[in-house]
Design an enzyme around this catalytic site. Structure first.
Site, mmCIF file in Angstrom:
data_model
loop_
_atom_site.group_PDB
_atom_site.id
_atom_site.type_symbol
_atom_site.label_atom_id
_atom_site.label_comp_id
_atom_site.label_asym_id
_atom_site.label_seq_id
_atom_site.Cartn_x
_atom_site.Cartn_y
_atom_site.Cartn_z
ATOM 1 N N PRO A 2 35.232 5.472 52.619
ATOM 2 C CA PRO A 2 36.220 4.247 53.568
ATOM 3 C C PRO A 2 37.894 4.577 52.822
ATOM 4 O O PRO A 2 38.176 4.844 50.985
ATOM 5 C CB PRO A 2 36.604 2.592 52.525
ATOM 6 C CG PRO A 2 34.951 3.050 52.483
ATOM 7 C CD PRO A 2 34.576 3.870 51.499
ATOM 8 N N GLU A 3 38.481 5.139 53.301
ATOM 9 C CA GLU A 3 40.246 5.450 53.458
ATOM 10 C C GLU A 3 41.125 3.929 53.381
ATOM 11 O O GLU A 3 40.769 3.310 54.042
ATOM 12 C CB GLU A 3 40.979 6.370 54.221
ATOM 13 C CG GLU A 3 39.342 7.947 53.554
ATOM 14 C CD GLU A 3 40.351 9.436 54.681
ATOM 15 O OE1 GLU A 3 41.879 9.262 55.034
ATOM 16 O OE2 GLU A 3 39.190 9.590 54.871
ATOM 17 N N LYS A 61 43.170 2.295 47.856
ATOM 18 C CA LYS A 61 41.842 2.448 48.919
ATOM 19 C C LYS A 61 41.044 1.099 48.241
ATOM 20 O O LYS A 61 40.039 1.140 48.076
ATOM 21 C CB LYS A 61 40.870 3.852 48.179
ATOM 22 C CG LYS A 61 41.558 5.054 49.117
ATOM 23 C CD LYS A 61 40.853 5.801 49.253
ATOM 24 C CE LYS A 61 41.247 7.924 49.229
ATOM 25 N NZ LYS A 61 40.585 8.592 48.838
ATOM 26 N N ARG A 262 37.433 20.427 48.663
ATOM 27 C CA ARG A 262 36.791 20.070 49.802
ATOM 28 C C ARG A 262 37.297 20.303 51.241
ATOM 29 O O ARG A 262 37.941 21.152 51.209
ATOM 30 C CB ARG A 262 37.725 18.243 50.147
ATOM 31 C CG ARG A 262 38.125 17.924 48.877
ATOM 32 C CD ARG A 262 37.158 16.619 48.318
ATOM 33 N NE ARG A 262 36.384 15.838 49.620
ATOM 34 C CZ ARG A 262 36.953 14.691 49.469
ATOM 35 N NH1 ARG A 262 38.385 14.296 48.492
ATOM 36 N NH2 ARG A 262 36.671 14.225 50.927
#
Ligand code: ZN
Length: 276
Positions: A2-3, A61, A262
């Site tokens: 979740p951002e 976050k 990433r």
């Protein structure tokens, strides 16, 4: 993971349901010691019990429950954590690690498949969240503020956008989407952005985050809101996880590379390496 848009959606969902409620009981599954970061489960539960939830805020976050008596419960959902507001009589949820019973007969359930999420109690939330960069949706976050936050960094812009100490709240989805919207190659050095590029990026970050909030976040894998429902923004992304598919703007194939370890998705034509 979740951002900002996902955590903010949960915060908005839970705020009206939790505000003013008192915590009457706390249950934490014994196999979940890392959840409370080494604190004894009994002591953790004892400190929470009887407190009233006064307010919910968010920093990056992190979701922060402001409790009576000057205590804060700081929640970091990490990969698969979810905070679910349920009636106590509602069917059990899977992977529940902690349950806070409330004085109106509801429960706040913390579910987490991979057990990477964390609950921390602190007298000052900064003790937990640490030094974070500016909030990109704050009114004070201007293009000049973005330049101050990232403009001296020599690392690739994608890696800098993921650094929570530079800018709070962006993760892999929205960093890729913001760079596409701003037409900036993810490997551009942050300190090499032009004035115009910096302004485009500032505008793009805010627009991408607001659009995702309007769509109640993105559910690519595990994310659900405070009622257990998926978001819709996964249907609206332009590059994230669209490797090999045509760019909506120019038709070129979306590519994937690694930046700072990433996966990074971009359009090689709309985001040229030698752009402005
Ligand atoms: Zn394109």
């Amino acid at each position: 993971m979740p951002e900002l848009p996902e955590v903010e959606t949960i915060r908005r969902d839970l705020e009206s349901r939790l505000r003013g409620r008192a915590i009457t009981a706390v249950r934490i599954t014994p196999d979940t010691v890392p959840l409370v970061d080494g604190a004894s489960l009994a002591a953790f539960a004892r400190r929470l019990k009887g407190r009233r939830i006064e307010e919910l805020s968010r920093r990056g976050k992190y979701l922060i429950l402001h409790l009576s008596g000057g205590l804060y419960l700081v929640v970091h959902l990490r990969m698969t954590g979810a905070l679910l507001h349920r009636d106590a009589a509602a069917p059990a949820d899977r992977y529940v690690r902690a349950v806070l019973s409330l004085d109106d007969g509801a429960e706040l359930r913390f579910a987490d498949l991979r057990k990477l999420g964390r609950l921390r109690l602190a007298g000052d939330p900064e003790e937990v969240v640490g030094r974070l960069g500016p909030e990109p949706l704050d009114a004070a976050f201007t293009a000049a503020a973005l330049k101050r936050a990232i403009g001296r960094r020599k690392a690739p812009i994608k890696a800098v956008l993921l650094d929570q100490r530079a800018l709070a709240g962006l993760g892999n989805i929205y960093a890729d989407e913001a760079l596409f919207a701003a037409r900036i190659h993810p490997l551009r050095r942050a300190d090499a952005l032009s004035e115009a590029g910096n302004r485009r990026l500032h505008r793009s970050i805010r627009r991408v985050l607001r659009d995702a909030l309007d769509n109640r976040g993105a559910s690519f894998r595990d994310y659900v809101d405070g009622a257990g429902r998926e978001g819709r923004h996964q249907f609206h992304v332009k590059v994230f996880r669209r490797t090999g598919q045509p760019c909506y703007l120019c038709g070129a194939e979306i590519e994937r590379i690694k930046v700072g370890g990433r996966s990074t998705h971009f359009c090689p034509r709309c985001q040229p390496q030698e752009g402005t």
